[in-house]
Design an enzyme around this catalytic site. Structure first.
Site, PDB file in Angstrom:
ATOM      1  N   SER A 108       0.862  -1.192   0.000  1.00  0.00           N
ATOM      2  CA  SER A 108       0.000   0.000   0.000  1.00  0.00           C
ATOM      3  C   SER A 108       0.897   1.240   0.000  1.00  0.00           C
ATOM      4  O   SER A 108       2.090   1.157   0.286  1.00  0.00           O
ATOM      5  CB  SER A 108      -0.945   0.020   1.211  1.00  0.00           C
ATOM      6  N   PHE A 109       0.303   2.387  -0.324  1.00  0.00           N
ATOM      7  CA  PHE A 109       1.118   3.603  -0.418  1.00  0.00           C
ATOM      8  C   PHE A 109       1.720   3.987   0.931  1.00  0.00           C
ATOM      9  O   PHE A 109       2.657   4.781   1.001  1.00  0.00           O
ATOM     10  CB  PHE A 109       0.279   4.770  -0.963  1.00  0.00           C
ATOM     11  N   LYS A 110       1.178   3.406   2.020  1.00  0.00           N
ATOM     12  CA  LYS A 110       1.677   3.781   3.347  1.00  0.00           C
ATOM     13  C   LYS A 110       3.150   3.417   3.524  1.00  0.00           C
ATOM     14  O   LYS A 110       3.841   3.989   4.356  1.00  0.00           O
ATOM     15  CB  LYS A 110       0.810   3.156   4.431  1.00  0.00           C
ATOM     16  N   ASP A 111       3.637   2.481   2.700  1.00  0.00           N
ATOM     17  CA  ASP A 111       5.060   2.135   2.772  1.00  0.00           C
ATOM     18  C   ASP A 111       5.961   3.333   2.447  1.00  0.00           C
ATOM     19  O   ASP A 111       7.074   3.416   2.957  1.00  0.00           O
ATOM     20  CB  ASP A 111       5.378   0.990   1.802  1.00  0.00           C
TER      21      ASP A 111
END
Ligand SMILES: *Cc1c(COP(=O)(O)O)cnc(C)c1O
Length: 452
Positions: A108-111
């Site tokens: 996910s973009f949270k990485d």
């Protein structure tokens, strides 16, 4: 660069301290004191490799690290992303694009934010010589991305509470199968709110916080926003020249962090026409941008669970800029919001924004339509971005997660299940989790026993 609080009651701090504090002591959120302009040659160059672009942009804000050291931290953060571009722009048609932000370790973009944060924690520990214990509660993506960012880092142990049986099996595996001995996933009986209440109680007790050297996995850390600003520029630089004049960024939105990062870099000179706020059926932000009324309702579980949010914490940052950096005004509006549970923003100027909301039926329909029209599979969060898209415009829809993370919804929508090798590999790994009673006392005792 210094960072100031949106509520004006805390001293300006350095990049190091804005990162380490997370929340400003007055309860406000840190924002850069000034927004620098993007270097003028940046936007006319062809796409730079992702780490190089990230140094250029983060370097505008981080005057504390020696530049060579920053290069090292950024390389470490993004070097392992599975696609060499890190955030590839996929062309679906002449003027429709998807920005794939799911090539990090937890898909996910949270990485993008949390890989950098993990490396900054490690660096902070080296610099200060003090170990820390990260304590957080998660309903899914944030916890797994934080764990991936902190696994095997020296001097830090991470304790992540999650509601047993209420996150997806894959998300649980992402947290429990790291094989890292500094990671302590703790399933608790109860809801996400119960887990969050325990964390809040322990973090709120200053004596405990100091004794155990507790740090939060902060959804409001300014470093996450700065890290996310980079990929908007990266996307722009990958657009064909004929598509660069009039770009809309369409952002599946929950806490308003991701879209705020884009808006901020637009203030720094990135040419963008409109930002489209795409929510699921928890549509507080959609209503806000259409009416100027900020009015939370009960959270409804949806097919796009990482956007099941009512109070969008990063909205306070936007409000501060909307108030032309008037921190007193922002403070009194936030006080009004906390007292009344709602806020009316006078003369609300949403001219850079459009907003749409998407219920679960829409999510299924959009996944199917994107598959049929473009032969491309989007995850349920990204699907919200395809709601009522104006196809006469150049749109870049941010793909915030890999479809393989949500097999059940995808199957329902198109009858097939997307796979991802890294998720398949997880299914063969051993799970490690710790049963602890869901009380602040029991969690405190556990953290004390397993402290870094
Ligand atoms: C967290 C998350 C979002 C929402 O992002 P915000 O920054 O909270 O607006 C959207 N999609 C996915 C997959 C997420 O994990």
């Amino acid at each position: 660069m210094q960072f100031v609080s949106t509520r004006g009651g805390s001293d300006p701090v350095s990049f190091f301290d804005a990162f380490a504090n997370g929340l400003a002591p007055d309860g406000g959120l840190y924002v850069p004191k000034n927004l620098p302009l993007l270097p003028s040659d940046l936007l006319i160059e062809d796409a730079l490799p992702y780490p190089a672009l990230a140094w250029d942009i983060l370097g505008l804000f981080d005057s504390d690290h020696d530049p060579d050291h920053l290069v090292e931290i950024v390389d470490k953060s993004y070097g392992d992303f599975s696609d060499t571009m890190s955030a590839p722009l996929i062309q679906l048609s002449d003027n429709q694009f998807v920005l794939e932000l799911f090539h990090g370790p937890t898909l996910s973009f949270k990485d993008f934010g949390l890989q950098l944060i993990g490396n900054l924690f490690e660096e902070q520990i080296e610099r200060t010589g003090t170990t820390i214990n990260v304590l957080g509660a998660t309903s899914g993506d944030t916890g797994s991305a934080a764990i991936a960012g902190l696994a095997d880092k020296k001097g830090v142990n991470a304790f992540v509470l999650y509601p047993e049986g209420r996150i997806s099996k894959l998300q649980e595996r992402q947290m429990t199968c790291t094989g890292a001995d500094n990671i302590f996933p703790i399933p608790i009986k109860g809801s996400f709110d119960d887990a969050q209440a325990i964390v809040k109680e322990l973090m709120g007790d200053l004596k405990t916080k100091e004794e155990l050297r507790l740090s939060a996995i902060n959804s409001i850390n300014i470093v996450r926003i700065l890290a996310q600003a980079v990929y908007y520029v990266h996307a722009y630089m990958q657009l064909p020249p004929e598509n660069r004049d009039d770009v809309n960024f369409v952002v599946p939105t929950g806490n308003f962090g991701n879209i705020f990062a884009g808006w901020m870099v637009h203030q720094m000179g990135l040419p963008v026409d409109q930002f489209v706020v795409a929510t699921n059926q928890n549509d507080i932000l959609c209503r806000l941008f259409n009416t100027g009324e900020y009015e939370p309702e009960a959270v409804l579980p949806s097919y796009a669970p990482s956007m099941d949010i009512q109070v969008a914490s990063n909205f306070e940052r936007f409000l501060y800029y909307h108030n032309e950096k008037d921190a007193d005004k922002t403070l009194s509006q936030m006080a009004e919001f906390m007292a009344n549970g709602t806020l009316t923003v006078p003369n609300f100027d949403a001219s850079n924004f459009e907003a749409v909301a998407c219920n679960d039926e829409d999510v299924l329909r959009n996944i199917k339509a994107v598959k049929e029209t473009y032969d491309y599979v989007v995850d349920p969060h990204t699907a919200c971005g395809f709601q009522d898209l104006d196809l006469s415009k150049t749109n870049v829809v941010l793909a915030t997660a890999h479809a393989a993370k949500f097999p059940d919804v995808i199957k329902k929508a198109i009858g097939e299940v997307p796979e991802d090798e890294s998720l398949e590999a997880l299914k063969k790994k051993k799970q490690v989790k710790y049963a602890v009673e869901a009380t602040p006392e029991a969690i405190k005792a556990f953290v004390t026993e397993h402290s870094a």
